[in-house]
Write a protein that holds these residues in place. Structure first.
Motif, short mmCIF file in Angstrom:
data_model
loop_
_atom_site.label_atom_id
_atom_site.label_comp_id
_atom_site.label_asym_id
_atom_site.label_seq_id
_atom_site.Cartn_x
_atom_site.Cartn_y
_atom_site.Cartn_z
N LEU A 195 32.25 38.72 30.17
CA LEU A 195 31.13 39.41 30.80
C LEU A 195 31.56 40.63 31.60
O LEU A 195 30.80 41.59 31.76
CB LEU A 195 30.38 38.45 31.72
CG LEU A 195 29.64 37.30 31.03
CD1 LEU A 195 29.37 36.17 32.01
CD2 LEU A 195 28.34 37.80 30.43
N ASP A 196 32.76 40.61 32.17
CA ASP A 196 33.18 41.65 33.11
C ASP A 196 33.70 42.90 32.40
O ASP A 196 34.11 42.86 31.24
CB ASP A 196 34.24 41.12 34.07
CG ASP A 196 35.47 40.59 33.34
OD1 ASP A 196 35.33 39.98 32.26
OD2 ASP A 196 36.59 40.77 33.85
N THR A 197 33.70 44.00 33.14
CA THR A 197 34.30 45.25 32.68
C THR A 197 35.37 45.68 33.69
O THR A 197 35.50 45.10 34.77
CB THR A 197 33.25 46.37 32.57
OG1 THR A 197 32.82 46.75 33.90
CG2 THR A 197 32.06 45.93 31.76
N VAL A 198 36.11 46.73 33.36
CA VAL A 198 37.14 47.23 34.27
C VAL A 198 36.57 48.23 35.28
O VAL A 198 37.26 48.64 36.21
CB VAL A 198 38.29 47.92 33.52
CG1 VAL A 198 38.98 46.95 32.59
CG2 VAL A 198 37.79 49.14 32.75
N PHE A 199 35.31 48.59 35.12
CA PHE A 199 34.77 49.73 35.86
C PHE A 199 34.20 49.32 37.22
O PHE A 199 33.53 48.30 37.33
CB PHE A 199 33.70 50.43 35.02
CG PHE A 199 34.23 50.88 33.69
CD1 PHE A 199 35.00 52.03 33.59
CD2 PHE A 199 34.00 50.13 32.54
CE1 PHE A 199 35.51 52.44 32.38
CE2 PHE A 199 34.51 50.53 31.32
CZ PHE A 199 35.27 51.68 31.23
N PRO A 200 34.44 50.12 38.25
CA PRO A 200 34.01 49.75 39.60
C PRO A 200 32.50 49.85 39.77
O PRO A 200 31.79 50.46 38.96
CB PRO A 200 34.73 50.77 40.49
CG PRO A 200 34.92 51.96 39.61
CD PRO A 200 35.18 51.40 38.24
N GLU A 201 32.03 49.26 40.85
CA GLU A 201 30.61 49.30 41.18
C GLU A 201 30.16 50.76 41.33
O GLU A 201 30.87 51.59 41.89
CB GLU A 201 30.38 48.54 42.49
CG GLU A 201 28.94 48.21 42.77
CD GLU A 201 28.79 47.24 43.92
OE1 GLU A 201 27.69 46.68 44.07
OE2 GLU A 201 29.77 47.04 44.67
N GLY A 202 28.99 51.05 40.81
CA GLY A 202 28.48 52.41 40.87
C GLY A 202 28.70 53.22 39.61
O GLY A 202 28.15 54.33 39.47
#
Length: 454
Positions: A139-146
């Motif tokens: 489910l997760d990605t490497v990209f930060p919040e925003g």
């Protein structure tokens, strides 16, 4: 993991590695004195696997499932877009998890739930005469919040951070579940379909680790990632990740000159690490990826921190590298103290990532099944290089595991410019579907190829 456990792993691994090296040396010597190397033999399937797939390939319901996934291509693309546009930064996957949970429920899976770690999954019950297989994407990605994850089309390609990794895998899982529902194929074994958290970065496989700690009944695992569906990932690259922090007294750059400097200590460590020799085979690497510290140009920094990544395709080599690097890290603190006749410099080492390296034989039954599954989908299969995926952990436990690919062509993975070419992407779900059927078996058609562990 305790220090004693890590030491035990090191010693036991040394014995196995030494025996392997001895065997390879003997073979190498024999080859140099005998006839020239022969051409590699074509990949061989056992009669058991061949017979299972002969039956599967002739079954009308199985073929109906394959045809459905091709017809389902556009729906799968829409799912891929929808899930990608729900941000899932590291440790903040819940919004996407809730959406995905709802999709699994709508597909009629039994017992759909979200566990304590954040994974979501539900079961497609079999006849009760086979193994239990877990099939998931992360489910997760490497990209930060925003990060803007809006999907945009460019020259026939879909572009957005995470559109391939692992938006494609998540969409593929949904298409496979729909194919079971539409075709009426009844598996012998139970299949758990879902999405895991914490596969990327400092997530440290926390989702899949939690799942397998809670599900001793699971006999095998398939992770679906982005990429060409022809490849079979069946070996795992291990990694150990550390945050190293040096701490000293700090002070004014002129008035307190002569006291230990945390950044200087860290610099000594980085220089030493940069000179470490590692083997080319098995591939073993190191990297200092993030450094930070200090407050101003005229202040002796009181602390400095670096993030260190070490990887290898062999667990023993990884542990040997870790031992060398930790000695350098400690020595850097001692040398900084010695330089200024002090004892005020200290170092802290925090293990923030432990992905075990693992391997399976080329002819392992699950690898053969992955090969035959690809052929059944009309692909020319290939054995892939080791990689770091959710499969690392169950594979290290001795649970047969594969990482398969969701189809299409991904570019710019882990970058803001990530794009996905959907041409013939349905081949990914088709290939995974055929591999799943081989492993769990189909009622009145074929027996499971995946053994039950308990």
């Amino acid at each position: 993991m305790t220090e004693a456990t890590r030491t035990k792993r090191t010693l036991s691994g040394f014995v196995v590695t030494s025996l392997a090296i001895a065997g390879l040396t003997t073979l190498s010597g024999a080859t140099s004195q005998a006839e020239p190397l022969k051409e590699p033999q074509p990949y061989q399937l056992t009669p058991e696997v061949q017979q299972a797939y002969e039956k599967l390939n002739q079954d009308a319901s199985v073929q109906q499932g394959l045809a459905f996934m091709k017809a389902d291509h556009q729906q799968t693309i829409q799912d891929q877009i929808a899930v990608t546009e729900i941000p899932a930064p590291p440790f903040k996957e819940n919004e996407r998890a809730q959406y995905y949970k709802g999709r699994l429920e709508a597909l009629g899976l039994e017992g759909v739930q979200q566990d304590e770690e954040g994974n979501v999954y539900g079961m497609l019950k079999g006849s009760g005469n086979g193994p239990t297989l877990f099939v998931s994407a992360h489910l997760d990605t490497v990209f930060p919040e925003g990060t803007d994850t809006t999907v945009r089309e460019r020259d026939g390609k879909l572009c957005a951070p995470g559109i391939g990794d692992d938006g494609r895998g998540l969409a593929s899982v949904l298409s496979i579940v729909r194919a079971f529902k539409e075709s009426g194929v009844r598996p012998e074994g139970d299949i758990i379909f879902g999405g895991t958290v914490g596969e990327e970065g400092l997530g440290d496989l926390r989702g899949v680790k939690h799942f397998f700690a809670e599900h001793a009944e699971v006999d095998g695992f398939i992770s679906i990632e982005s990429g060409s569906p022809a490849g079979i990932t069946y070996k795992a690259t291990g990694s150990h990740r550390y945050v190293i922090t040096y701490k000293g007294p700090g002070g004014h750059s002129f008035g307190a000159f002569g006291t230990p400097n945390a950044i200087h200590a860290m610099g000594r460590a980085i220089a030493g690490i940069a000179d470490v020799k590692v083997p080319a085979e098995p591939k073993t690497t190191f990297n200092v990826g993030v450094v930070e510290g200090g407050t101003s140009i005229n202040s002796i920094p009181a602390d400095a921190k670096m993030q260190l990544d070490m990887r290898s395709n062999d667990e023993e080599e990884l542990l040997k590298l870790e031992q060398k690097v930790m000695k350098i890290v400690d020595q850097a603190s001692e040398d900084e103290n010695k330089r200024w006749r002090s004892d005020q410099m200290t170092v802290q080492k925090e293990l923030v990532g432990d992905r075990p390296a693992a391997t399976q034989p080329d002819d392992a039954l699950i690898v053969q099944t992955g090969w035959a599954g690809a052929q059944s989908a009309g692909l020319n299969p290939s054995l892939g290089e080791p990689s770091s995926t959710d499969s690392n952990y169950p594979m290290s436990l001795g649970i047969p595991s594969l990482t398969l690919r969701g189809g299409g062509v991904s570019t710019g993975t882990h970058s803001p410019e990530e794009c996905f070419d959907p041409t013939d992407a349905y081949l990914g779900p088709q290939r995974s579907y055929m591999t799943i059927l081989g492993l769990v078996g189909v009622r009145d058609v074929s027996q499971p190829l995946l053994p039950q562990r308990n």
